[in-house]
Design an enzyme around this catalytic site. Structure first.
Site, PDB file in Angstrom:
ATOM      1  N   GLN A  15      -5.279  -1.723   9.625  1.00 20.87           N
ATOM      2  CA  GLN A  15      -5.075  -3.035   9.012  1.00 20.87           C
ATOM      3  C   GLN A  15      -5.676  -4.140   9.884  1.00 20.87           C
ATOM      4  O   GLN A  15      -5.430  -4.191  11.096  1.00 20.87           O
ATOM      5  CB  GLN A  15      -3.563  -3.267   8.797  1.00 20.87           C
ATOM      6  CG  GLN A  15      -3.214  -4.543   8.075  1.00 20.87           C
ATOM      7  CD  GLN A  15      -3.683  -4.581   6.625  1.00 20.87           C
ATOM      8  OE1 GLN A  15      -3.737  -3.568   5.944  1.00 20.87           O
ATOM      9  NE2 GLN A  15      -4.025  -5.757   6.150  1.00 20.87           N
ATOM     10  N   ASP A  20     -11.570   2.583   3.725  1.00 19.58           N
ATOM     11  CA  ASP A  20     -11.865   1.151   3.621  1.00 19.58           C
ATOM     12  C   ASP A  20     -13.362   0.912   3.401  1.00 19.58           C
ATOM     13  O   ASP A  20     -13.766  -0.182   2.990  1.00 19.58           O
ATOM     14  CB  ASP A  20     -11.459   0.436   4.924  1.00 19.58           C
ATOM     15  CG  ASP A  20     -10.203  -0.410   4.764  1.00 19.58           C
ATOM     16  OD1 ASP A  20      -9.928  -0.865   3.639  1.00 19.58           O
ATOM     17  OD2 ASP A  20      -9.521  -0.611   5.778  1.00 19.58           O
ATOM     18  N   LYS A  52       0.838  -1.211   0.000  1.00 20.35           N
ATOM     19  CA  LYS A  52       0.000   0.000   0.000  1.00 20.35           C
ATOM     20  C   LYS A  52       0.864   1.248   0.000  1.00 20.35           C
ATOM     21  O   LYS A  52       0.618   2.190  -0.753  1.00 20.35           O
ATOM     22  CB  LYS A  52      -0.921  -0.004   1.230  1.00 20.35           C
ATOM     23  CG  LYS A  52      -2.090  -0.977   1.103  1.00 20.35           C
ATOM     24  CD  LYS A  52      -2.791  -1.205   2.434  1.00 20.35           C
ATOM     25  CE  LYS A  52      -3.782  -2.356   2.311  1.00 20.35           C
ATOM     26  NZ  LYS A  52      -4.329  -2.804   3.591  1.00 20.35           N
TER      27      LYS A  52
HETATM   28  N1  GUN Z   1      -6.822  -6.957   5.854  1.00 17.29           N
HETATM   29  C1  GUN Z   1      -6.981  -7.681   4.723  1.00 17.29           C
HETATM   30  N2  GUN Z   1      -7.609  -6.948   3.783  1.00 17.29           N
HETATM   31  C2  GUN Z   1      -7.864  -5.739   4.332  1.00 17.29           C
HETATM   32  C3  GUN Z   1      -8.478  -4.556   3.844  1.00 17.29           C
HETATM   33  O1  GUN Z   1      -8.953  -4.450   2.703  1.00 17.29           O
HETATM   34  N3  GUN Z   1      -8.528  -3.520   4.717  1.00 17.29           N
HETATM   35  C4  GUN Z   1      -8.040  -3.601   5.971  1.00 17.29           C
HETATM   36  N4  GUN Z   1      -8.141  -2.536   6.756  1.00 17.29           N
HETATM   37  N5  GUN Z   1      -7.454  -4.687   6.448  1.00 17.29           N
HETATM   38  C5  GUN Z   1      -7.362  -5.746   5.625  1.00 17.29           C
END
Ligand code: GUN
Length: 285
Positions: free
Chosen positions: A98, A121, A54
């Site tokens: 996350q 998100d 990311k």
């Molecule tokens: N963990 C796995 N996929 C995601 C996601 O799309 N967003 C977040 N915040 N955590 C994750």
């Protein structure tokens, strides 16, 4: 006949290039640099890889990033305080906590504490409610990325049977709504579904989001169907595989996403999309 491969990597690359120009415009014309904060608690290796990817994607697109790393034994209050500080930081337009979080932290409470205007998100109940009511604000990155891929492939959705395997709030449920809004007839299957294979064989569009390696095999797929594999499963030998058994499915499907290189890159590109949108909205643009 072998299915067309949906190249998520290429589609994401194109979108990231568009976003890079949008960011340049925001900086040059309005003096705004979109900013994304990522909160990572603990040492989960998969999460560390996601977070690194990311950051790299943000950097390339000109989006500023802030990393908040907390120990595995961080308290619930410490994580809540970190979210609150980011809510109040005017240079941060998007906040991502996350997942998964360690057990001592109440995940729901943390996600609910994120300012909905910074919820890139799309997990906050406000944004989920807006999607349900047909006025989408921030939509979860994975289902949004899936829709973008389908559109880029020129696949017509109106009147099609769409079957989603998995009923999570992060993927399955928002995916169902997005497909419904595009006039699909939508079925959500889950762990208690009776005769999963029969449902799958009906699907013109099949989205697998369960997290079980190779669960969907070619004999469960309707010839010519579009197969979207959201699963990212690491096998004992270290390799990454999807929820779909690619080798048998590719012989039956009309179009299929690979793992890796399918949905994964799209999810990250959509996170950038949501962050740029958040920055624009915060400035009233
Ligand atoms: N963990 C796995 N996929 C995601 C996601 O799309 N967003 C977040 N915040 N955590 C994750």
């Amino acid at each position: 006949m072998s299915a067309e491969i949906i190249d998520g990597k290429a589609i994401a690359k194109e979108l990231r290039a568009t976003l890079k120009s949008e960011v340049e415009e925001l900086v040059d014309d309005h003096g705004i640099t979109p900013g994304l904060a990522v909160v990572l608690v603990g040492e989960d290796p998969a999460s560390q890889v996601y977070v690194r990817n990311k950051h790299r994607a943000c950097e390339r697109a000109g989006i500023a990033t802030r990393d908040i790393r907390m120990d595995e034994d961080a308290t619930h209050q410490e994580v809540m305080d970190a979210v609150q500080e980011l809510n109040n930081d005017p240079n941060i337009h998007g906040i991502l906590v996350q997942l998964p979080l360690p057990d001592q932290i109440d995940e729901e409470e943390v996600l609910n504490a994120i300012d909905p205007a910074k919820d890139v998100d799309g997990f906050h109940p406000f944004n989920l409610g807006m999607l349900l009511s047909g006025q989408p604000t921030f939509v979860a990155c994975t289902p949004k990325g899936v829709m973008h891929m389908i559109d880029e492939m020129g696949i017509d959705l109106t009147g099609k049977e769409a079957v989603i395997i998995g009923r999570s709030t992060i993927v399955g449920k928002p995916q169902a709504l997005l497909l419904l809004y595009r006039h699909c007839t939508v079925t959500i299957c889950h762990s208690r579904t009776q005769d999963l294979a029969e449902h799958c064989r009906n699907a013109d569009v099949l989205v697998a989001a369960v997290g079980r390696p190779h669960m969907i095999t070619g004999d469960m797929i309707k010839p010519g169907a579009t197969v979207i594999d959201v699963g990212i499963n690491r096998l004992e030998d270290g390799s990454l595989v999807g929820d779909v058994d690619f080798d048998s499915a590719v012989e039956v499907a009309g179009a299929i996403t690979p793992v890796p290189g399918g949905v994964g890159p799209m999810t990250i590109a959509m996170l950038l999309r949501n962050t740029v949108d958040a920055a624009r909205r915060a400035a009233g643009l």
